[in-house]
Design a protein around this motif. Structure first.
Motif, PDB file in Angstrom:
ATOM      1  N   THR A   1       0.751  -1.093   0.086  1.00 18.13           N
ATOM      2  CA  THR A   1       0.072  -0.027  -0.155  1.00 18.13           C
ATOM      3  C   THR A   1       0.844   1.254  -0.179  1.00 18.13           C
ATOM      4  N   THR A   2       1.960   1.323   0.643  1.00 16.87           N
ATOM      5  CA  THR A   2       2.854   2.355   0.852  1.00 16.87           C
ATOM      6  C   THR A   2       3.631   2.786  -0.513  1.00 16.87           C
TER       7      THR A   2
ATOM      8  N   THR B   1       1.153   3.862  -3.063  1.00 13.89           N
ATOM      9  CA  THR B   1       0.749   5.268  -2.844  1.00 13.89           C
ATOM     10  C   THR B   1       1.594   6.407  -3.853  1.00 13.89           C
ATOM     11  N   LYS B   2       2.910   5.770  -3.378  1.00 13.77           N
ATOM     12  CA  LYS B   2       3.933   6.901  -4.072  1.00 13.77           C
ATOM     13  C   LYS B   2       4.070   6.659  -5.388  1.00 13.77           C
TER      14      LYS B   2
ATOM     15  N   LEU C   1       1.406   5.902  -7.366  1.00 16.42           N
ATOM     16  CA  LEU C   1       0.335   6.629  -7.904  1.00 16.42           C
ATOM     17  C   LEU C   1       0.559   8.130  -8.118  1.00 16.42           C
ATOM     18  N   ARG C   2       1.459   8.724  -7.214  1.00 15.17           N
ATOM     19  CA  ARG C   2       1.684  10.144  -7.542  1.00 15.17           C
ATOM     20  C   ARG C   2       2.758  10.242  -8.624  1.00 15.17           C
TER      21      ARG C   2
ATOM     22  N   GLN D   1       0.224   9.769 -11.574  1.00 18.22           N
ATOM     23  CA  GLN D   1      -0.470  11.172 -11.909  1.00 18.22           C
ATOM     24  C   GLN D   1       0.288  12.146 -12.645  1.00 18.22           C
TER      25      GLN D   1
END
Length: 219
Positions: free
Chosen positions: A28-29, A32-33, A35-36, A39
């Protein structure tokens, strides 16, 4: 450009440093990175404390504009476009309308906010209406279970991390009823997480399951 590369590299370094110093690494961690970073390659920056992502780069949108011009406007072909994030979907719809709307052509879309009972009519419109030339889909929402064989070309503005979802999305235009060879176009920002995601999908990896063991390669 140089400014965008500088921002991307800072996001990458910051993400790496936070993960390296966090002790316990979880999928998950890491995701999340990533994904940024993803994006940002799509043109959006999620600033600290911001309510919504901000459009800061139009590199992929400009590439997509060329494709819309070549395939839809000049060649008269229908086009399917997949993207992962809703802000991307919204910008793609605006872009498509600005390019093909001048000719009286239409763009339709299915994404998370579109009610399920409305989706069948949207697909039917794309499949049967000669004036409806572009279908924009959020890949997690529109990548499975629908038929889009009115088009034989599909553009991936961005992809998800799940191989099964990606594989299903490939079959939206390549299924019974398709009479032409299919073309898939991936928009990839060079030397970014885009290349690594596409490489993982090509080897049929599900990043959410394999990311913990070799997370450093993505940064």
């Amino acid at each position: 450009n140089k400014k965008e590369r500088s921002i991307y590299d800072k996001l990458r370094r910051d993400g790496y440093a936070e993960l390296e110093g966090s002790g316990t690494i979880t999928a998950t961690t890491v995701l999340t990175k990533l994904l940024r970073l993803q994006q940002f390659t799509g043109g959006f920056l999620v600033e600290d404390d911001a309510i919504a992502p901000k459009l800061v780069s139009r590199g992929k949108l400009e590439a997509l504009a060329d494709i819309l011009q070549d395939y839809v406007v000049e060649a008269g072909k229908k086009l399917v476009i997949f993207a992962r994030f809703i802000p991307e979907v919204m910008e793609i719809i605006k872009l498509s309308n600005s390019i093909i709307g001048k000719q009286g052509k239409k763009t339709v879309a299915i994404y998370g906010d579109i009610k399920k009972e409305a989706r069948g009519d949207i697909v039917q419109q794309f499949q049967t209406d000669p004036a409806t030339m572009v279908f924009v889909g959020q890949i997690d929402t529109a990548g499975t279970g629908i038929t889009l064989t009115a088009a034989d070309t599909c553009v991936y503005y961005s992809e998800g991390f799940n191989y099964a979802t990606y594989e299903q999305s490939l079959s939206r235009i390549h299924r019974i009823g398709q009479r032409h060879p299919c073309t898939y176009i991936h928009l990839v920002a060079e030397k970014t997480v885009d290349e690594l995601i596409l490489k993982s999908l090509a080897t049929k990896e599900d990043l959410a399951k394999t990311i913990v063991d070799d997370w450093r390669q993505f940064f």
